[in-house]
Design a protein around this motif. Sequence first.
Motif, short mmCIF file in Angstrom:
data_model
loop_
_atom_site.label_atom_id
_atom_site.label_comp_id
_atom_site.label_asym_id
_atom_site.label_seq_id
_atom_site.Cartn_x
_atom_site.Cartn_y
_atom_site.Cartn_z
N PHE A 84 0.92 -1.21 0.16
CA PHE A 84 0.06 -0.04 0.04
C PHE A 84 0.85 1.35 0.04
O PHE A 84 0.80 2.21 -0.61
CB PHE A 84 -0.96 0.23 1.18
N ILE A 85 2.12 1.14 0.66
CA ILE A 85 2.85 2.43 0.60
C ILE A 85 3.63 2.45 -0.66
O ILE A 85 3.40 3.67 -1.08
CB ILE A 85 3.96 2.02 1.80
N SER A 86 3.99 1.18 -1.28
CA SER A 86 4.45 1.52 -2.71
C SER A 86 3.23 2.00 -3.66
O SER A 86 3.47 2.76 -4.69
CB SER A 86 4.89 0.07 -3.13
N PHE A 87 2.08 1.43 -3.52
CA PHE A 87 1.12 2.08 -4.34
C PHE A 87 0.77 3.66 -4.14
O PHE A 87 0.61 4.47 -5.10
CB PHE A 87 -0.32 1.30 -3.89
N TYR A 88 0.89 4.13 -2.89
CA TYR A 88 0.44 5.56 -2.62
C TYR A 88 1.72 6.35 -3.38
O TYR A 88 1.31 7.35 -3.79
CB TYR A 88 0.77 5.73 -1.07
N TYR A 89 2.90 5.90 -3.11
CA TYR A 89 4.10 6.97 -3.71
C TYR A 89 4.09 6.72 -5.16
O TYR A 89 4.53 7.66 -6.15
CB TYR A 89 5.32 6.42 -3.00
N THR A 90 3.75 5.68 -5.99
CA THR A 90 3.65 5.32 -7.16
C THR A 90 2.70 6.11 -7.62
O THR A 90 2.74 6.82 -8.89
CB THR A 90 3.48 3.83 -7.47
N ARG A 91 1.50 6.15 -7.08
CA ARG A 91 0.40 6.89 -7.72
C ARG A 91 0.63 8.50 -7.73
O ARG A 91 0.58 9.26 -8.53
CB ARG A 91 -0.82 6.77 -6.59
N ARG A 92 1.51 8.95 -6.49
CA ARG A 92 1.79 10.51 -6.39
C ARG A 92 2.65 10.69 -7.70
O ARG A 92 2.75 11.88 -8.28
CB ARG A 92 2.67 10.57 -5.04
N LEU A 93 3.62 9.72 -8.00
CA LEU A 93 4.48 9.84 -9.08
C LEU A 93 3.90 9.99 -10.28
O LEU A 93 4.14 10.73 -11.24
CB LEU A 93 5.93 8.93 -9.04
N LEU A 94 3.06 8.97 -10.30
CA LEU A 94 2.15 9.06 -11.65
C LEU A 94 1.09 10.31 -11.86
O LEU A 94 1.17 10.82 -12.95
CB LEU A 94 1.24 7.84 -11.74
N ARG A 95 0.80 10.74 -10.65
CA ARG A 95 0.00 12.21 -11.01
C ARG A 95 1.09 13.21 -11.19
O ARG A 95 0.71 14.08 -12.32
CB ARG A 95 -0.60 12.52 -9.72
N GLY A 96 2.11 13.36 -10.80
CA GLY A 96 3.22 14.25 -11.22
C GLY A 96 3.38 14.33 -12.47
O GLY A 96 3.77 15.16 -13.24
N CYS A 97 3.75 13.09 -13.01
CA CYS A 97 3.88 12.84 -14.61
C CYS A 97 3.05 13.42 -15.47
O CYS A 97 3.13 13.88 -16.50
CB CYS A 97 4.32 11.44 -14.87
N LEU A 98 1.74 12.81 -14.94
CA LEU A 98 0.55 13.43 -15.75
C LEU A 98 0.36 14.83 -15.93
O LEU A 98 0.16 15.66 -16.65
CB LEU A 98 -0.74 12.62 -15.32
N HIS A 99 0.67 15.30 -14.62
CA HIS A 99 0.53 17.00 -14.35
C HIS A 99 1.78 17.47 -15.31
O HIS A 99 1.43 18.60 -16.00
CB HIS A 99 0.79 17.41 -12.93
N PHE A 100 3.02 16.85 -15.33
CA PHE A 100 4.00 17.36 -16.30
C PHE A 100 3.39 17.37 -17.83
O PHE A 100 3.98 18.28 -18.56
CB PHE A 100 5.14 16.90 -16.17
N ILE A 101 2.95 16.46 -18.26
CA ILE A 101 2.43 16.28 -19.54
C ILE A 101 1.32 17.20 -19.93
O ILE A 101 1.38 17.63 -20.86
CB ILE A 101 1.97 14.63 -19.83
N LYS A 102 0.39 17.40 -18.93
CA LYS A 102 -0.64 18.51 -19.08
C LYS A 102 -0.10 19.78 -19.45
O LYS A 102 -0.77 20.61 -20.14
CB LYS A 102 -1.59 18.25 -18.14
#
Length: 103
Positions: A84-102
């Motif tokens: 769950f910790i891995s999921f949380y931080y991976t989701r944060r990183l994924l959101r950051g990547c998507l924000h950079f793309i947007k």
Amino acid sequence: MKKSTHLSGATVLKNIAKGAIILFCVPILSVWAAGSVVCAIIAPIGGVLGIVGIQGIGLNAFPDYDLPNILSLPIGLCLSLLLFISFYYTRRLLRGCLHFIKN
């Protein structure tokens, strides 16, 4: 008058970075996040089934050494917490990547 279609170097590098993130980072992070959350849900179930004594589910430290069944649930819960910790931080990183793309 002709419009200039010249792009600055920073714009070109940013577009290349966005393309690389879309091709590599987003799929890898998405699969990692989905797998983490699914395994985090399955781990405690496996721990409970290990305590009950289902034959196919057991803990092996080494091929010849089995851990006691009583440790199945605590190890399953610890594994679930780590996932769950891995999921949380991976989701944060994924959101950051998507924000950079947007942007």
